[in-house]
Design a protein around this motif. Structure first.
Motif, PDB file in Angstrom:
ATOM      1  N   SER A   1      47.479  48.252  33.171  1.00 39.71           N
ATOM      2  CA  SER A   1      46.474  48.425  32.124  1.00 39.71           C
ATOM      3  C   SER A   1      46.596  47.413  30.993  1.00 39.71           C
ATOM      4  N   ASP A   2      47.800  46.879  30.765  1.00 42.83           N
ATOM      5  CA  ASP A   2      48.011  45.927  29.673  1.00 42.83           C
ATOM      6  C   ASP A   2      47.320  44.612  30.006  1.00 42.83           C
ATOM      7  N   PRO A   3      46.357  44.159  29.186  1.00 41.89           N
ATOM      8  CA  PRO A   3      45.637  42.919  29.491  1.00 41.89           C
ATOM      9  C   PRO A   3      46.538  41.686  29.530  1.00 41.89           C
ATOM     10  N   TYR A   4      47.717  41.773  28.892  1.00 39.26           N
ATOM     11  CA  TYR A   4      48.664  40.656  28.938  1.00 39.26           C
ATOM     12  C   TYR A   4      49.358  40.580  30.293  1.00 39.26           C
ATOM     13  N   TYR A   5      49.462  41.727  30.970  1.00 42.65           N
ATOM     14  CA  TYR A   5      50.223  41.793  32.215  1.00 42.65           C
ATOM     15  C   TYR A   5      49.388  42.247  33.403  1.00 42.65           C
ATOM     16  N   ASN A   6      48.083  42.024  33.401  1.00 40.98           N
ATOM     17  CA  ASN A   6      47.287  42.525  34.525  1.00 40.98           C
ATOM     18  C   ASN A   6      46.627  41.429  35.344  1.00 40.98           C
ATOM     19  N   THR A   7      47.117  40.206  35.190  1.00 36.49           N
ATOM     20  CA  THR A   7      46.616  39.111  36.013  1.00 36.49           C
ATOM     21  C   THR A   7      47.646  38.764  37.077  1.00 36.49           C
TER      22      THR A   7
ATOM     23  N   VAL B   1      42.262  39.360  38.242  1.00 39.54           N
ATOM     24  CA  VAL B   1      42.562  40.466  37.332  1.00 39.54           C
ATOM     25  C   VAL B   1      42.661  41.734  38.160  1.00 39.54           C
TER      26      VAL B   1
ATOM     27  N   GLU C   1      39.794  44.376  39.521  1.00 37.48           N
ATOM     28  CA  GLU C   1      38.451  43.805  39.663  1.00 37.48           C
ATOM     29  C   GLU C   1      38.097  43.542  41.122  1.00 37.48           C
TER      30      GLU C   1
ATOM     31  N   ASP D   1      47.558  32.300  27.282  1.00 38.80           N
ATOM     32  CA  ASP D   1      48.264  33.561  27.515  1.00 38.80           C
ATOM     33  C   ASP D   1      49.723  33.494  27.103  1.00 38.80           C
TER      34      ASP D   1
ATOM     35  N   THR E   1      50.100  35.133  23.693  1.00 43.29           N
ATOM     36  CA  THR E   1      49.431  36.409  23.434  1.00 43.29           C
ATOM     37  C   THR E   1      50.372  37.420  22.797  1.00 43.29           C
TER      38      THR E   1
END
Length: 311
Positions: free
Chosen positions: A159-165, A179, A182, A212, A215
């Motif tokens: 869920s963390d946008p910093y760790y979801n790629t 991502v 997606e 990133d 971030t």
């Protein structure tokens, strides 16, 4: 009149239950091994015969800083170099392959699960690796997109946008980023994904250093041992491991690591698990200095590796 002891005993009982429950949760998360899938070791992952079925007569040249398998074309070429920058010592493995199947991954004890670990060198030797680095330590978490050697093992978005790629490597050996959530893992497999790594952040994308890396400043700005994987071109890769937490090598920040990857020609580069896990194995031995606290040196158990299969 004697005071009633029941409320006090009940409070103690509840406290004991809460402490025991908390201890079990911590043990379950960090210590108790949980095997979910056993994986057969990969044997002969690349076809090494001519169209008429005869074996390829290869020449192998290996020494302390290079490895080459060749016939009329190069099948595997690995060059190891050591560098100093930003107050840190780092190691670069420059890799050129003729077939993406030489780039593999492996689990500790050939098992996908939680808290199942072995040394990078042990996993590498068990899988006939000429070169290996530790992976993303997927077993420390229960989320992320985990595809290894063409098999989907986990598809639970972080869920963390910093760790979801996630970094995905396709059947042609090319890198791309997705991502989590997606695109379904099953769809990625259908599109030809062979490997994925859920760590991060992205260091370099399309030849540009990623924003990133700044971030989360508290993570990015501290010098630490680091590990990164990058693609330079078609079937051309670099593995980079940075020593850290010592007087002779402080480690690198994420922006520094991103710059190093760009300096060495990476068009795409991704941060893998670092710290005490940071290990590079080549030709039968660990060539960097892994450490967790800077006072003692040696490998830390990890859940997975990325490797180049040996002869």
């Amino acid at each position: 009149m004697k005071p009633k002891r029941f409320p006090y005993l009940w409070a103690k009982f509840v406290t004991v239950i809460l402490v025991a429950t908390s201890a079990y949760v911590l043990l379950d998360a960090f210590l108790i091994p949980q095997a979910l899938v056993e994986v057969d070791p990969i044997q002969n992952p690349v076809c090494e015969t001519t169209p008429d079925g005869s074996e390829i007569d290869k020449t192998i040249d290996v020494n302390a800083d290079s490895y080459t398998e060749s016939q009329t074309v190069i099948y595997k070429s690995i060059k190891i170099s050591t560098h100093e920058k930003y107050g840190a010592t780092y190691y670069v493995a420059d890799i050129q392959l003729s077939n993406p199947a030489y780039l593999k991954t492996a689990f500790a004890k050939n098992t996908f699960g939680r808290n199942i670990v072995q040394y990078t060198s042990t996993i590498a030797k068990n899988n006939n690796a000429i070169l290996a680095i530790n992976g993303d330590f997927y077993g420390f978490r229960d989320k992320g997109l985990i595809i290894r050697n063409g098999v989907l093992y986990r598809d639970k978005p972080r869920s963390d946008p910093y760790y979801n790629t996630t970094l995905v490597i396709d059947k042609n050996g090319d890198f791309k980023y997705v991502v989590e959530g997606e695109t379904a893992g099953t769809a990625l497999i259908e599109q030809g994904a062979t490997q994925s790594f859920s760590f991060g952040p992205i260091l370099v994308s399309n030849g540009e250093i990623s924003n990133d890396t700044n971030t989360q400043y508290w993570v990015a700005a501290k010098a630490n041992p680091r590990v990164a994987i990058g693609q330079v071109g078609p079937l051309h890769y670099i593995f980079v491991v940075v020593d850290g937490r010592t007087g002779s090598s402080e480690g690198m920040t994420l922006p520094e690591l991103a710059q190093v990857m760009a300096d060495h020609g990476a068009i795409h580069a991704y941060n893998l698990d670092g710290g005490g896990s940071s290990t590079m194995f080549y030709n039968g031995k660990v060539i960097n200095r892994p450490t967790t606290d800077g006072s003692s040196f040696g490998e830390r158990g990890v859940s997975d590796i990325v490797y180049i299969v040996g002869n």
